[in-house]
Design an enzyme around this catalytic site. Structure first.
Site, PDB file in Angstrom:
ATOM      1  N   LYS A 240       0.847  -1.197   0.000  1.00 22.01           N
ATOM      2  CA  LYS A 240       0.000   0.000   0.000  1.00 22.01           C
ATOM      3  C   LYS A 240       0.882   1.247   0.000  1.00 22.01           C
ATOM      4  O   LYS A 240       2.002   1.213   0.510  1.00 22.01           O
ATOM      5  CB  LYS A 240      -0.878   0.026   1.267  1.00 22.01           C
ATOM      6  CG  LYS A 240      -2.053  -0.938   1.217  1.00 22.01           C
ATOM      7  CD  LYS A 240      -2.950  -0.754   2.436  1.00 22.01           C
ATOM      8  CE  LYS A 240      -4.071  -1.771   2.463  1.00 22.01           C
ATOM      9  NZ  LYS A 240      -5.076  -1.613   1.409  1.00 22.01           N
ATOM     10  N   ARG A 314     -10.282 -11.525   0.828  1.00 26.24           N
ATOM     11  CA  ARG A 314     -11.123 -12.522   0.147  1.00 26.24           C
ATOM     12  C   ARG A 314     -10.456 -13.894   0.151  1.00 26.24           C
ATOM     13  O   ARG A 314     -11.141 -14.909   0.132  1.00 26.24           O
ATOM     14  CB  ARG A 314     -11.458 -12.036  -1.268  1.00 26.24           C
ATOM     15  CG  ARG A 314     -10.268 -11.848  -2.161  1.00 26.24           C
ATOM     16  CD  ARG A 314     -10.588 -11.041  -3.403  1.00 26.24           C
ATOM     17  NE  ARG A 314     -10.675  -9.605  -3.130  1.00 26.24           N
ATOM     18  CZ  ARG A 314     -11.013  -8.680  -4.022  1.00 26.24           C
ATOM     19  NH1 ARG A 314     -11.315  -9.038  -5.254  1.00 26.24           N
ATOM     20  NH2 ARG A 314     -11.056  -7.398  -3.706  1.00 26.24           N
TER      21      ARG A 314
HETATM   22  N1  BES Z   1      -8.430  -3.873   3.695  1.00 22.91           N
HETATM   23  C1  BES Z   1      -8.496  -3.406   2.370  1.00 22.91           C
HETATM   24  C2  BES Z   1      -9.805  -2.650   2.066  1.00 22.91           C
HETATM   25  C3  BES Z   1      -9.955  -1.315   2.721  1.00 22.91           C
HETATM   26  C4  BES Z   1      -9.491  -0.174   2.115  1.00 22.91           C
HETATM   27  C5  BES Z   1     -10.615  -1.214   3.929  1.00 22.91           C
HETATM   28  C6  BES Z   1      -9.651   1.054   2.728  1.00 22.91           C
HETATM   29  C7  BES Z   1     -10.792   0.023   4.529  1.00 22.91           C
HETATM   30  C8  BES Z   1     -10.307   1.147   3.931  1.00 22.91           C
HETATM   31  C9  BES Z   1      -8.425  -4.563   1.392  1.00 22.91           C
HETATM   32  O1  BES Z   1      -7.660  -5.636   1.813  1.00 22.91           O
HETATM   33  C10 BES Z   1      -7.812  -4.024   0.138  1.00 22.91           C
HETATM   34  O2  BES Z   1      -6.691  -3.604   0.203  1.00 22.91           O
HETATM   35  N2  BES Z   1      -8.570  -4.054  -0.932  1.00 22.91           N
HETATM   36  C11 BES Z   1      -8.128  -3.532  -2.181  1.00 22.91           C
HETATM   37  C12 BES Z   1      -8.582  -4.484  -3.260  1.00 22.91           C
HETATM   38  C13 BES Z   1      -7.911  -4.269  -4.574  1.00 22.91           C
HETATM   39  C14 BES Z   1      -6.444  -4.583  -4.492  1.00 22.91           C
HETATM   40  C15 BES Z   1      -8.577  -5.166  -5.584  1.00 22.91           C
HETATM   41  C16 BES Z   1      -8.714  -2.151  -2.366  1.00 22.91           C
HETATM   42  O3  BES Z   1      -9.828  -1.906  -1.921  1.00 22.91           O
HETATM   43  O4  BES Z   1      -8.041  -1.307  -2.923  1.00 22.91           O
HETATM   44 ZN    ZN Z   2      -5.594  -5.420   1.333  1.00 26.63          ZN
END
Ligand code: BES
Ligand code: ZN
Ligand code: ZN
Length: 464
Positions: A240, A314
């Site tokens: 991230k 997921r």
């Molecule tokens: N934990 C995150 C989702 C999230 C993002 C929760 C911001 C709360 C606030 C999840 O694991 C994630 O990183 N999802 C990605 C998915 C993408 C890589 C397909 C996302 O939402 O960007």
């Molecule tokens: Zn994630």
């Protein structure tokens, strides 16, 4: 602070809710006018000489009362009054308790000098309290369970990792006469939970699967709750950005909601058997980290092409959902997860995204949302979006090939792991937006909100 239900009491200060209509004829109007008060929703005015705190409300609906009470309690907590009172009735009692407990919540664990709080007693007054005893006790249980969930979500990731999360579940089991079973990585390997294990591989903390059970004598229904328990989500090798990583301690909010819901249900003594399954994992980087391009063989045999290690929730849920369905034949299966940023894009940051196949279940949760004060919105599945998860080399990809509808495609990914006979029993709750916020709204403070606890407690209380 103690909260009591009493018939009559003289407290240091009394809280009064007032709408514009009543305000126009109120005996204190002249004084309040002088102070610039106009009874607008979420505005307050102290008349200290009269020992009164006036709170503007637009209507007498519980949403407005809860919000006004949340503003009032914050103001009262910074005064020197020792006790306060407020008039309650059947319609307002829950909202008032939520306002006091949830609106007054502060997470101070990491502050070296705790704030001094003078207010010790809050009296809820009513001439006939007998009919209010039950709603009073119930609302307190649910509000306190919500704070329990908030506290765990707010705790720092150096302190809450899979093992310590499991210890919290075990402590809850001891306190509330539940059973708790924890599977370590050796056991997870035996169970072929390779998708879940891959996510946690680069962490120094072992992944854990927590199975917490509340089993009353003659349950009317059996319910399975599954929680995403990413005690930290760095994104893994698909790391991230620095600013998006901040707050990812909250990626365990689904798991913490499951703990809070079971705490509430067991204290409410509901006649419902509840199984909570939590995938507790930390998503980190390292030489042994799972990689984009890896192909994982999940517990049910479905092969998954990893295209982004940040779509890890997921993968964990795929295996935990499969395990949960094999272990318990439930009437309903609900999973709670801070699954996608896309859910916030779709619904805004306060609303939980509901996904699934059962229209009647959606409607039950619209009702539960209305009664509990949580916000939900449903996001519709369709077969065209399902195609976006196609992989050229495995059975499914862990990310969509298109940038739109990301909350739905994540839900559709989970759907792949729901057995045919359970499709209509299952709902997925994406709480990415509703579980945590850096701005204060309604009775929610900075940080964790405890999303899911009030909603599910309301749903469970209606089951018969
Ligand atoms: N934990 C995150 C989702 C999230 C993002 C929760 C911001 C709360 C606030 C999840 O694991 C994630 O990183 N999802 C990605 C998915 C993408 C890589 C397909 C996302 O939402 O960007
Ligand atoms: Zn994630
Ligand atoms: Zn995540």
């Amino acid at each position: 602070m103690n909260i009591d239900l009493v018939t009559d009491i003289v407290a240091d200060i009394t809280v009064e809710f007032i709408n514009k209509e009543d305000y126009s004829t109120d005996t204190n109007k002249e004084l309040l006018d002088l102070a610039g008060f106009d009874a607008e929703q979420d505005t307050i005015c102290f008349l200290h000489e009269k020992r009164k705190l006036f709170c503007g409300i637009q209507t007498k609906d519980s949403d407005d009362i809860r919000s006004a009470m949340s503003i009032a309690i914050k103001a009262l907590k910074s005064t020197k009054y020792l006790s306060a009172s407020v008039n309650v009735d059947k319609e307002s009692i829950s909202a008032i308790i939520e306002g006091i407990v949830l609106g007054g919540y502060e997470f101070t664990t990491y502050k070296s000098t705790p704030k001094v709080q003078t207010l010790e007693d809050f009296y809820l007054t009513c001439k006939d309290i007998s009919s209010l005893q039950e709603p009073f006790a119930q609302a307190l249980i649910v509000a306190e369970a919500t704070c329990f969930t908030r506290d765990i979500v707010n705790m720092a990731p150096q302190e809450i990792y899979p093992q310590t999360l499991a210890e919290i579940a075990q402590k809850l089991a001891e306190d509330n006469e539940l059973t708790c079973k924890v599977l370590d990585e050796k056991a997870l390997k035996k169970e072929n939970m390779n998708a879940m294990l891959a996510v946690g591989r680069a962490s120094v903390h072992e992944s854990k699967l927590i199975h917490l059970t509340y089993k009353p004598k003659n349950p009317k229904k059996i319910i399975t709750l599954v929680g995403k328990g990413l005690t930290y989500d760095s994104g893994g090798l698909s790391l991230k950005a620095a600013t998006s990583m901040v707050s990812m301690k909250m990626d365990k909010a689904g798991a913490c909601a499951v703990l809070g819901i079971i705490k509430a249900a067991s204290e409410l003594k509901l006649d419902i058997e509840i199984h909570g399954f939590i995938g507790a994992v930390e998503n980190m980087v390292g030489g042994n980290a799972y990689k984009p391009d890896d192909v994982l063989v999940s517990r049910n045999g479905t092969t998954i092409e990893v295209r982004n290690t940040d779509a890890e929730g997921r993968l964990v849920l795929a295996d935990v959902l499969d395990y949960a369905q094999e272990k318990v034949e439930a009437d309903y299966i609900f999973d709670f997860a801070t699954l996608t940023g896309a859910c916030m894009v779709a619904l805004g940051q306060y609303t939980t995204g509901l996904m699934g196949h059962s229209q009647p279940l959606f409607h039950k949760f619209y009702d539960a949302a209305y009664h509990s004060g949580e916000l939900v919105g449903s996001l519709p599945f369709n077969k065209h979006l399902k195609k976006l998860l196609k992989s050229e080399i495995a059975d499914i990809s862990n990310t969509s090939s298109k940038p739109y509808g990301g909350a739905i495609t994540a839900g559709l990914f989970l759907d792949k792991f729901i057995k045919d006979e359970n499709k209509e029993k299952w709902l997925h709750f994406d709480i990415a937006g509703s579980a945590y916020s850096e701005s204060v709204w309604d009775c929610n403070p900075y940080g964790a909100t405890g999303a899911g606890v009030r909603l599910m407690s309301s749903f469970l209380s209606e089951i018969n």
